[in-house]
Scaffold this active site. Structure first.
Site, short mmCIF file in Angstrom:
data_model
loop_
_atom_site.label_atom_id
_atom_site.label_comp_id
_atom_site.label_asym_id
_atom_site.label_seq_id
_atom_site.Cartn_x
_atom_site.Cartn_y
_atom_site.Cartn_z
N GLU A 225 0.83 -1.09 0.14
CA GLU A 225 -0.06 0.18 0.15
C GLU A 225 0.82 1.29 -0.18
O GLU A 225 1.61 1.52 0.86
CB GLU A 225 -0.92 -0.06 1.19
CG GLU A 225 -1.98 1.08 1.29
CD GLU A 225 -2.92 1.06 2.52
OE1 GLU A 225 -3.85 2.01 2.50
OE2 GLU A 225 -2.83 0.08 3.20
N LEU A 226 0.80 1.99 -0.98
CA LEU A 226 1.72 3.04 -1.24
C LEU A 226 1.83 4.10 -0.09
O LEU A 226 0.72 4.61 0.38
CB LEU A 226 1.49 3.81 -2.72
CG LEU A 226 2.41 4.95 -3.09
CD1 LEU A 226 3.62 4.16 -3.24
CD2 LEU A 226 1.58 5.60 -4.20
N ASP A 227 3.07 4.37 0.49
CA ASP A 227 3.25 5.28 1.49
C ASP A 227 2.44 5.23 2.78
O ASP A 227 2.17 6.02 3.42
CB ASP A 227 3.08 6.79 0.91
CG ASP A 227 4.26 7.20 -0.13
OD1 ASP A 227 5.09 6.65 0.07
OD2 ASP A 227 3.69 7.98 -1.05
N ALA A 228 2.20 3.82 2.77
CA ALA A 228 1.22 3.75 3.96
C ALA A 228 1.75 2.59 4.99
O ALA A 228 1.12 1.87 5.61
CB ALA A 228 -0.28 3.12 3.80
#
Length: 283
Positions: A225-228
């Protein structure tokens, strides 16, 4: 010999006593111990450092007995690290050089107890920096059509050089599931903390127009999950109406350098534990 042990397991009485007694039985002196109980989920976390001034015997035997005597009865997830061998850290970059220079300067000054086998980039711009610090540089272009091939080359490099973890020092490419699964909780990223409010190519410009009063940076482990991913370190600095967009960018980059270096140090010292997409940090 010095070792570091990290543990998490269901919370129950007697864990600390059992672990410290086991260490003592091998002649170890505990030089650091910190623990935390997450009462909402009933999980116990602990990190300890031990110094064995006299020979402790086989480390493999120690691990085997620890597993049988403690890990199995207490249902522990655990890992043990010896300080004898530095971690091997690969650095991925694109065109921005501020985080790269900062990491290499700290490495050169002895602040980061790691080996850096190589620097990898999707551009050739920063090869001169690698030359300055006498570190091998690999240029692997990444496009939409070559991403799979490029990442395969990256994985081969990482395995060849026996890399332990990766630092994305402003690497402007999305890392795919293949690489993430090969290095779970071992890929560290840095970015500004304007997300998700100010996404896109010019977040500082957008934040300036909105009149924000705080600039921040976040370093985290990379997940699909991108940048999470689980957050390792963050920091902020105040800005006012008197600051220009250039001031915003300068302050942001300063924060990125500091926050990334702190995150890397915490990882290298094994002071981070990841559980359910959240980190426990033993400062």
């Amino acid at each position: 010999m010095k070792i570091t042990i990290r543990i998490h397991c269901p919370d129950q009485p007697g864990i600390i006593s059992a672990v410290t007694s086991f260490i003592q039985s091998y002649g170890g002196n505990i030089t650091y111990l910190d623990q935390h109980v997450d009462r909402e989920i009933g999980v116990f976390f602990m990190r300890l450092e031990s110094d064995f001034s006299s020979p402790m015997g086989s480390l493999d035997d120690f691990k085997e007995q620890f597993h049988k005597t403690l890990a199995q009865p207490y249902a522990m997830e655990w890992n043990l690290h010896s300080e004898d061998k530095p971690l091997r850290m690969a650095i991925f970059v694109s065109k921005y050089n501020h985080c790269l220079y900062d990491l290499l300067s700290r490495y050169n000054a002895g602040e980061l107890a790691v080996d850096i086998p190589f620097i990898c980039s999707n551009h050739n711009d920063l090869s001169i920096v690698a030359q300055q610090f006498d570190i091998p540089f690999y240029h692997i272009p990444i496009t939409k059509d070559t991403k799979e091939t490029g990442e395969k080359q990256q994985v081969e490099l990482l395995k060849k050089h026996q890399v332990d973890f990766i630092v994305l020092a402003r690497y402007m490419q999305i890392v795919t599931a293949k690489l993430i699964s090969a290095y779970p909780s071992k890929i560290i990223n840095i970015h500004h903390s304007f997300l998700p409010a100010f996404a896109g190519a010019k977040p500082y410009h957008a934040a300036f127009k909105r009149g924000v009063k705080i600039i921040g940076a976040t370093s985290h482990y990379v997940t699909e999950e991108l940048d999470a991913g689980p957050i390792i370190e963050q920091d902020v600095t105040r800005v006012t109406h008197s600051h220009t967009i250039k001031d915003f960018i300068t302050k942001g980059r300063d924060l990125e350098k500091i926050v990334l270096s702190r995150a890397v140090k915490l990882h290298v010292l094994r002071k981070t534990m990841v559980y359910n997409n959240k980190t426990i940090i033993f400062y």
